[in-house]
Design an enzyme around this catalytic site. Structure first.
Site, PDB file in Angstrom:
ATOM      1  N   ASP A 135       8.804 -15.140  81.092  1.00  0.00           N
ATOM      2  CA  ASP A 135       9.133 -14.511  79.807  1.00  0.00           C
ATOM      3  C   ASP A 135       9.846 -15.467  78.854  1.00  0.00           C
ATOM      4  O   ASP A 135      10.913 -15.149  78.312  1.00  0.00           O
ATOM      5  CB  ASP A 135       9.998 -13.260  80.017  1.00  0.00           C
ATOM      6  CG  ASP A 135       9.417 -12.311  81.038  1.00  0.00           C
ATOM      7  OD1 ASP A 135       8.187 -12.179  81.083  1.00  0.00           O
ATOM      8  OD2 ASP A 135      10.191 -11.712  81.810  1.00  0.00           O
ATOM      9  N   GLU A 157       3.768  -4.998  74.915  1.00  0.00           N
ATOM     10  CA  GLU A 157       5.191  -5.248  75.141  1.00  0.00           C
ATOM     11  C   GLU A 157       5.533  -6.630  74.582  1.00  0.00           C
ATOM     12  O   GLU A 157       4.707  -7.290  73.953  1.00  0.00           O
ATOM     13  CB  GLU A 157       5.506  -5.162  76.647  1.00  0.00           C
ATOM     14  CG  GLU A 157       4.656  -6.092  77.492  1.00  0.00           C
ATOM     15  CD  GLU A 157       4.818  -5.881  78.986  1.00  0.00           C
ATOM     16  OE1 GLU A 157       5.769  -5.205  79.402  1.00  0.00           O
ATOM     17  OE2 GLU A 157       3.981  -6.410  79.740  1.00  0.00           O
TER      18      GLU A 157
END
Length: 535
Positions: free
Chosen positions: A24, A198
């Protein structure tokens, strides 16, 4: 007239640039310094921030969430904790948005995910006390608009049956003066047919607002979607060649699971993408090193859509980076005698600071672990671990430990989460006395792998090792540090991977020093040194 893209010359990097569990990535540039923040999940301190001046060499610069007032994950679910931080800078200070996921599960309707903001003028800190923002979803980020206003984005989680759980990207203004969200919240993007929308980030360029999102879920279908609008509030049109990045249709590529990205530009206008990826042992097989961070070069002419510099939408293993002045960092020492006032930054604990978990640095060197709860606990585990970053690596240590009974254990562990680990432990056996055995937990099922413990005599140190040799790993021991003996059979490296551990998990393998005393007496184990090498 459309401006010509800058000429791309420079050095070639090999992906991933951050090996081992580094998912991420949130990348930004401040002047000539590049920073990259990654998720840490249940590992403490929270958030790993890396620093580079040439986009090739990266050093671990900060772990901002280093005290309980910023982050207390005791009790958090495995693969909960810190999800997808966002690191940004408004010209005056760093802003770190982070999510602490207290509970989640593949089959669970709810995700208790709390979003916070902390700030600092220097990447090394000190970081401010946290500002609670919302709990409506996860993967929150902050966008600093040109007019000085600040906006929070996150995905919205919809728990209701029959609904799209990934309900869209929500936008709301943040007031620095009031230290809270203000005004209405609005969903500005509901995603594409790829679904599972997302990881939002917004960038302003050439009069457009570009909304970058992750889609497809964080496995083989992972992808990067890009949309744009003349207004921050939308409506957003999707890139005509979407997805911008994915490996879903190329299962034989060495770089897989490519998605969850962020963007950065160099001072001369060259654009780059940081994204997570995985390297499976076999095509769409297990990834023992976890989700890692890679970089891709972009071509982004003025007013147009960006594309990968190599064309198409597949991640490249070898990528040409801009010609920035080389800036290597000192190598991280392989040997650690634990002689400093604090643990070196590569070492991490589970869910809470070391001092709250029975971890003690001894005067003159050495690490003392006071036995706490079992490795299956999600609360107080005396364990100090570091990422496995290569499948050709070894961790060795020397431990002095005098267990009084079978409830006291200490040793060396290959750890994924509380339900998945393999442990070479010293304990006490009624027949063998102080003795070794290899124990494991595989998706919650506990085993002891030797029919009879191996006696190691009373008193004195024992030397322990775990060696990764490609697709397998094996434990060993020595009584003098010179002559080594294998213990038990090799294990498959994929045993400790996202794919094997529960079917959907988010961390990679750690190699750890640990001690348990499930009798509650807190028996200590002294680890004199540790050495991690790759070969």
């Amino acid at each position: 007239m459309t401006a010509e893209p800058p000429t791309r010359t420079g050095v070639t990097i090999t992906n991933p640039v951050l090996r081992g569990f580094h998912p991420d990535p949130s990348i930004l540039r401040v002047g000539t310094d590049y920073y990259l923040a990654t998720s840490t999940f249940q590992w403490y301190p929270g958030v790993a921030v890396y620093h580079s001046r040439d986009l090739v060499n990266w050093r671990l610069a900060a772990r901002p969430l280093d005290r309980l007032s910023l982050l207390d994950m005791r009790g958090d679910a495995d693969s909960g904790g810190i999800w997808a931080p966002c690191l940004s800078h408004d010209g005056e200070q760093f802003h770190l948005i982070y999510t602490d996921v207290k509970s989640w599960g593949i089959s669970e309707a709810f995700k208790d995910s709390h979003n916070y903001l902390t700030t600092a003028t220097s990447i090394e800190g000190p970081w401010s006390e946290p500002v609670p923002l919302n709990s409506s979803g996860f993967d929150a980020s902050m966008f600093h608009d040109e007019d000085g206003r600040k906006w929070l984005l996150n995905m919205v989680w919809d728990h209701r049956p029959g609904r799209n759980a990934f309900a869209g990207i929500v936008l709301q203004e943040y007031s620095p003066a009031e230290r809270r969200l203000v005004g209405p919240s609005e969903i500005i993007f509901t995603g594409t047919d790829i679904k599972v929308t997302e990881g939002p980030h917004v960038y302003r360029k050439d009069g457009w607002y570009y909304l970058l999102t992750a889609e497809g879920g964080t496995s083989w279908e992972h992808a990067v979607t890009l949309a744009r609008s003349r207004s921050l509030h939308g409506p957003y049109e999707v890139h005509p060649q979407n997805p911008l990045l994915t490996a879903v249709d190329a299962p034989n590529l060495p770089i897989q699971k490519s998605g969850h990205a962020s963007l950065v530009s160099t001072p001369d206008g060259q654009w780059l993408m940081a994204h997570l990826c995985g390297r499976p042992l076999t095509p769409q097989g297990e990834c023992p090193l976890g989700r890692e961070t890679a970089l891709q070069a972009l071509e982004w002419p003025e007013g147009e859509w960006p594309t990968l510099a190599q064309g198409g939408h597949h991640p490249a293993e070898h990528v040409q980076m801009p010609a920035l002045p080389a800036h290597p960092w000192p190598a991280v020492p392989t040997y650690d005698d634990f002689a400093g006032p604090d643990l070196r930054p590569e070492w991490m604990t589970l869910r809470a600071p070391a001092q709250h978990l029975g971890v003690e640095l001894l005067e003159g060197g050495g690490l003392r672990l006071h036995g706490r709860e079992s490795l299956m606990s999600r609360h107080h585990v005396a364990l100090v671990g570091r990422r496995l970053q290569s499948l050709h690596a070894r961790l060795r240590t020397e431990v002095t430990f005098s267990p009084e009974d079978f409830q006291q254990m200490a040793g060396l562990c290959a750890y994924y989460d509380s339900r998945n680990w393999v442990y070479l432990r010293v304990s006490r056996d009624e027949r063998a006395g102080r003795a070794l055995n290899v124990t494991s937990c595989e998706n919650g099922v506990y085993r002891e792998h030797l029919a009879q413990d191996i006696g190691v005599g009373e008193g004195g140190p024992v030397f322990l090792e775990v060696v990764y040799d490609g697709p397998t790993f094996q434990f060993g021991y020595s009584m003098d540090g010179e002559v080594w003996h294998a213990v038990g059979e090799p294990f498959g490296a994929g045993l400790l991977s996202d794919e094997h551990c529960g079917g959907l998990s988010f961390t990679g393998t750690y190699l750890a020093l640990t001690c348990q005393d499930i009798s509650g007496r807190r028996a200590p184990a002294d680890f004199h040194w540790a050495e991690y090498i790759e070969f």
